[in-house]
Design a protein around this motif. Sequence first.
Motif, PDB file in Angstrom:
ATOM      1  N   VAL A  16       0.883  -1.318  -0.141  1.00  0.00           N
ATOM      2  CA  VAL A  16       0.037  -0.053   0.034  1.00  0.00           C
ATOM      3  C   VAL A  16       0.885   1.356   0.023  1.00  0.00           C
ATOM      4  CG1 VAL A  16      -1.755  -0.949   1.153  1.00  0.00           C
ATOM      5  CG2 VAL A  16      -0.092   0.045   2.685  1.00  0.00           C
ATOM      6  N   ASP A  17      -0.001   2.465  -0.305  1.00  0.00           N
ATOM      7  CA  ASP A  17       0.903   3.600  -0.401  1.00  0.00           C
ATOM      8  C   ASP A  17       0.958   4.241   1.047  1.00  0.00           C
ATOM      9  OD1 ASP A  17      -1.555   4.433  -0.130  1.00  0.00           O
ATOM     10  OD2 ASP A  17      -1.667   5.691  -2.243  1.00  0.00           O
ATOM     11  N   LEU A  18       1.544   5.463   1.312  1.00  0.00           N
ATOM     12  CA  LEU A  18       1.463   5.854   2.593  1.00  0.00           C
ATOM     13  C   LEU A  18       0.225   6.394   2.854  1.00  0.00           C
ATOM     14  CD1 LEU A  18       3.863   6.601   4.652  1.00  0.00           C
ATOM     15  CD2 LEU A  18       3.824   8.941   3.701  1.00  0.00           C
ATOM     16  N   PHE A  19      -0.676   7.165   1.917  1.00  0.00           N
ATOM     17  CA  PHE A  19      -2.059   7.591   2.277  1.00  0.00           C
ATOM     18  C   PHE A  19      -2.727   6.197   2.965  1.00  0.00           C
ATOM     19  CE2 PHE A  19      -6.333   8.135   1.396  1.00  0.00           C
ATOM     20  CZ  PHE A  19      -6.578   9.269   1.887  1.00  0.00           C
ATOM     21  N   THR A  20      -2.765   5.161   2.257  1.00  0.00           N
ATOM     22  CA  THR A  20      -3.574   3.961   2.792  1.00  0.00           C
ATOM     23  C   THR A  20      -3.039   3.431   3.910  1.00  0.00           C
ATOM     24  OG1 THR A  20      -3.880   3.577   0.288  1.00  0.00           O
ATOM     25  CG2 THR A  20      -4.574   1.660   1.984  1.00  0.00           C
ATOM     26  N   PHE A  21      -1.694   3.307   4.035  1.00  0.00           N
ATOM     27  CA  PHE A  21      -0.934   3.081   5.321  1.00  0.00           C
ATOM     28  C   PHE A  21      -1.611   3.975   6.774  1.00  0.00           C
ATOM     29  CE2 PHE A  21       2.845   4.013   8.178  1.00  0.00           C
ATOM     30  CZ  PHE A  21       2.636   2.725   8.799  1.00  0.00           C
ATOM     31  N   ARG A  22      -1.698   5.112   6.267  1.00  0.00           N
ATOM     32  CA  ARG A  22      -2.259   6.027   7.346  1.00  0.00           C
ATOM     33  C   ARG A  22      -3.866   5.588   7.688  1.00  0.00           C
ATOM     34  NH1 ARG A  22      -1.858  11.662   5.066  1.00  0.00           N
ATOM     35  NH2 ARG A  22      -3.029  12.228   6.741  1.00  0.00           N
ATOM     36  N   LYS A  23      -4.497   5.448   6.661  1.00  0.00           N
ATOM     37  CA  LYS A  23      -5.808   4.954   6.890  1.00  0.00           C
ATOM     38  C   LYS A  23      -6.120   3.716   7.462  1.00  0.00           C
ATOM     39  CE  LYS A  23      -9.130   3.939   3.365  1.00  0.00           C
ATOM     40  NZ  LYS A  23      -9.644   3.995   2.215  1.00  0.00           N
ATOM     41  N   MET A  24      -4.968   2.849   7.486  1.00  0.00           N
ATOM     42  CA  MET A  24      -5.165   1.538   7.885  1.00  0.00           C
ATOM     43  C   MET A  24      -4.810   1.436   9.410  1.00  0.00           C
ATOM     44  SD  MET A  24      -3.242  -0.882   5.071  1.00  0.00           S
ATOM     45  CE  MET A  24      -3.395  -2.423   5.784  1.00  0.00           C
ATOM     46  N   LEU A  25      -4.130   2.691   9.873  1.00  0.00           N
ATOM     47  CA  LEU A  25      -3.678   2.867  11.150  1.00  0.00           C
ATOM     48  C   LEU A  25      -4.538   3.893  11.947  1.00  0.00           C
ATOM     49  CD1 LEU A  25       0.040   2.547  11.376  1.00  0.00           C
ATOM     50  CD2 LEU A  25      -1.453   0.960  12.061  1.00  0.00           C
ATOM     51  N   GLY A  26      -5.785   3.889  11.561  1.00  0.00           N
ATOM     52  CA  GLY A  26      -6.616   4.789  12.020  1.00  0.00           C
ATOM     53  C   GLY A  26      -6.689   6.222  11.710  1.00  0.00           C
ATOM     54  N   GLY A  27      -6.132   6.515  10.654  1.00  0.00           N
ATOM     55  CA  GLY A  27      -6.050   8.076  10.276  1.00  0.00           C
ATOM     56  C   GLY A  27      -4.941   8.707  10.998  1.00  0.00           C
ATOM     57  N   ILE A  28      -3.671   8.146  11.243  1.00  0.00           N
ATOM     58  CA  ILE A  28      -2.543   8.722  11.929  1.00  0.00           C
ATOM     59  C   ILE A  28      -2.017   9.897  10.881  1.00  0.00           C
ATOM     60  CG2 ILE A  28      -1.775   6.808  13.162  1.00  0.00           C
ATOM     61  CD1 ILE A  28       0.601   6.251  11.118  1.00  0.00           C
TER      62      ILE A  28
ATOM     63  N   ARG B 207       7.696   9.171   9.756  1.00  0.00           N
ATOM     64  CA  ARG B 207       8.715   8.798  10.979  1.00  0.00           C
ATOM     65  C   ARG B 207       8.684   7.227  11.051  1.00  0.00           C
ATOM     66  NH1 ARG B 207       7.425  10.538  16.596  1.00  0.00           N
ATOM     67  NH2 ARG B 207       6.722  12.440  15.392  1.00  0.00           N
ATOM     68  N   LEU B 208       7.534   6.679  11.143  1.00  0.00           N
ATOM     69  CA  LEU B 208       7.573   5.111  11.458  1.00  0.00           C
ATOM     70  C   LEU B 208       8.341   4.477  10.012  1.00  0.00           C
ATOM     71  CD1 LEU B 208       3.972   4.516  12.491  1.00  0.00           C
ATOM     72  CD2 LEU B 208       6.137   4.199  13.860  1.00  0.00           C
ATOM     73  N   VAL B 209       8.257   5.054   8.925  1.00  0.00           N
ATOM     74  CA  VAL B 209       8.934   4.425   7.776  1.00  0.00           C
ATOM     75  C   VAL B 209      10.521   4.680   7.857  1.00  0.00           C
ATOM     76  CG1 VAL B 209       9.076   4.589   5.372  1.00  0.00           C
ATOM     77  CG2 VAL B 209       6.804   4.554   6.240  1.00  0.00           C
TER      78      VAL B 209
ATOM     79  N   ARG C  51      -0.308   3.431  22.152  1.00  0.00           N
ATOM     80  CA  ARG C  51      -1.843   3.324  22.602  1.00  0.00           C
ATOM     81  C   ARG C  51      -2.727   3.767  21.100  1.00  0.00           C
ATOM     82  NH1 ARG C  51      -2.641   5.336  28.949  1.00  0.00           N
ATOM     83  NH2 ARG C  51      -1.318   3.716  29.474  1.00  0.00           N
ATOM     84  N   LEU C  52      -2.010   3.232  19.938  1.00  0.00           N
ATOM     85  CA  LEU C  52      -2.961   3.863  18.713  1.00  0.00           C
ATOM     86  C   LEU C  52      -4.149   2.754  18.459  1.00  0.00           C
ATOM     87  CD1 LEU C  52       0.227   4.199  16.586  1.00  0.00           C
ATOM     88  CD2 LEU C  52      -1.273   5.745  17.500  1.00  0.00           C
ATOM     89  N   ARG C  53      -4.984   2.893  17.740  1.00  0.00           N
ATOM     90  CA  ARG C  53      -6.069   2.037  17.627  1.00  0.00           C
ATOM     91  C   ARG C  53      -6.302   1.902  16.104  1.00  0.00           C
ATOM     92  NH1 ARG C  53      -9.650   3.727  22.352  1.00  0.00           N
ATOM     93  NH2 ARG C  53      -8.818   1.970  23.930  1.00  0.00           N
ATOM     94  N   VAL C  54      -6.379   0.706  15.586  1.00  0.00           N
ATOM     95  CA  VAL C  54      -6.843   0.587  14.197  1.00  0.00           C
ATOM     96  C   VAL C  54      -8.397   0.774  14.051  1.00  0.00           C
ATOM     97  CG1 VAL C  54      -7.097  -1.096  12.521  1.00  0.00           C
ATOM     98  CG2 VAL C  54      -4.851  -1.103  13.839  1.00  0.00           C
TER      99      VAL C  54
END
Length: 79
Positions: free
Chosen positions: A19-31, A38-40, A74-77
Motif C-alpha cells: 500500500v501507499d503512504l496514504f492507505t497506510f495512514r488510513k489502515m492505522l486509524g488516520g494517523i 517517521r515510522l517508515v 496506544r494507537l487504535r486501528v
Amino acid sequence: MNCKRKYYEKRFSKYPDVVDLFTFRKMLGGIGDTFARRLVRENKVKHTFVKPHYWIYKQSIIDYVLSEDYASRRLRVRV
C-alpha cells in the motif's frame, strides 16, 4: 499471538499486499502524515521507496500493529 495475527489479516483483507503512504495512514486509524513518515524512516515497517512514493507491505503493517511500539503508543486501528 497467532490468533491476533489472523484477526488483523482478516481485518486488512480488503487492502492490497503493498500500500501507499496514504492507505497506510488510513489502515492505522488516520494517523498523521509526519508520524507515518517517521515510522517508515525508523524502519518500524518494511517498505520500498520508489521516488516519490513509499510502498509499505501489509504483512509489515500487521507486524507493527502486534508490536510493543504500537501498544506503547496506544494507537487504535479503525478500519
